[in-house]
Scaffold this motif. Structure first.
Motif, short mmCIF file in Angstrom:
data_model
loop_
_atom_site.label_atom_id
_atom_site.label_comp_id
_atom_site.label_asym_id
_atom_site.label_seq_id
_atom_site.Cartn_x
_atom_site.Cartn_y
_atom_site.Cartn_z
N GLY A 152 8.37 -7.69 4.03
CA GLY A 152 6.91 -7.84 3.93
C GLY A 152 5.66 -6.73 3.51
O GLY A 152 6.37 -6.13 2.16
N GLN A 153 4.68 -6.38 4.35
CA GLN A 153 3.66 -5.15 3.70
C GLN A 153 3.83 -3.96 5.01
O GLN A 153 3.16 -4.77 5.98
CB GLN A 153 2.19 -5.64 4.18
N PRO A 154 3.77 -3.09 4.09
CA PRO A 154 3.42 -1.87 5.05
C PRO A 154 2.66 -2.12 5.35
O PRO A 154 1.36 -2.11 4.96
CB PRO A 154 4.34 -0.82 4.58
N PRO A 155 2.42 -1.09 6.97
CA PRO A 155 0.71 -1.03 7.20
C PRO A 155 -0.20 -0.37 7.11
O PRO A 155 -1.72 -0.80 6.20
CB PRO A 155 1.10 -0.39 8.85
N THR A 156 0.02 0.44 5.28
CA THR A 156 -0.75 1.22 5.01
C THR A 156 -1.12 0.64 2.99
O THR A 156 -1.55 1.69 2.80
CB THR A 156 -0.76 2.19 5.16
N THR A 157 -0.32 -0.63 3.14
CA THR A 157 -0.40 -1.09 1.54
C THR A 157 -0.83 -1.83 1.44
O THR A 157 -0.75 -3.16 2.66
CB THR A 157 0.97 -0.35 0.67
#
Length: 133
Positions: free
Chosen positions: A83-88
């Motif tokens: 997944g995509q971490p929230p800040t990247t």
């Protein structure tokens, strides 16, 4: 200075130089493996026991992360998530495996995961574990 003291000092300097030269030739990720194991040990972990070890790889494209996760899974790792971490905008693979955090095994794992990541223009971001006492 007495000859024996001079010999001891010279021996220590040579030993230090040899050790620092070997350490300097070790890739940074493998040096980090050593540091993580030492940190576990310093915090009371028994590094001769099996640990749940978390591994992280990072990619710029989702399809590269998914394809690499499939290869890692085929090698016996549990894929916790892709997944995509929230800040990247990057894609991260979080994989897990039960193993003893022994230096040579961890360095071999680091090399293998680095190679898999590089095939898809990603990078291996390291590992961590909660210490088992």
């Amino acid at each position: 200075m007495k000859p024996l003291r001079l010999l001891i000092c010279a021996t220590l300097v040579i030993a230090w130089f040899a050790a620092s030269t070997v350490f300097a030739q070790t890739p940074i990720a493998e040096q980090q493996d050593s540091r993580v194991i030492e940190t576990l040990r310093q915090n009371g972990a028994d590094v001769t026991k099996v640990h749940d070890i978390d591994f992280f790889l990072v990619f710029t494209r989702k399809d590269d992360a998914v394809a690499t996760a499939e290869k890692i899974s085929a090698l016996g790792y549990e894929i916790v998530g892709v997944g995509q971490p929230p800040t990247t905008k990057q894609w991260e693979i979080h994989a897990k495996r039960k193993m003893v955090p022994e230096l040579q095994a961890m360095q071999a794992t680091t090399r293998a995961l680095q190679s898999l990541a590089e095939v898809r223009n990603g990078y291996y971001d390291g590992w961590g574990a909660v210490g088992v006492k």
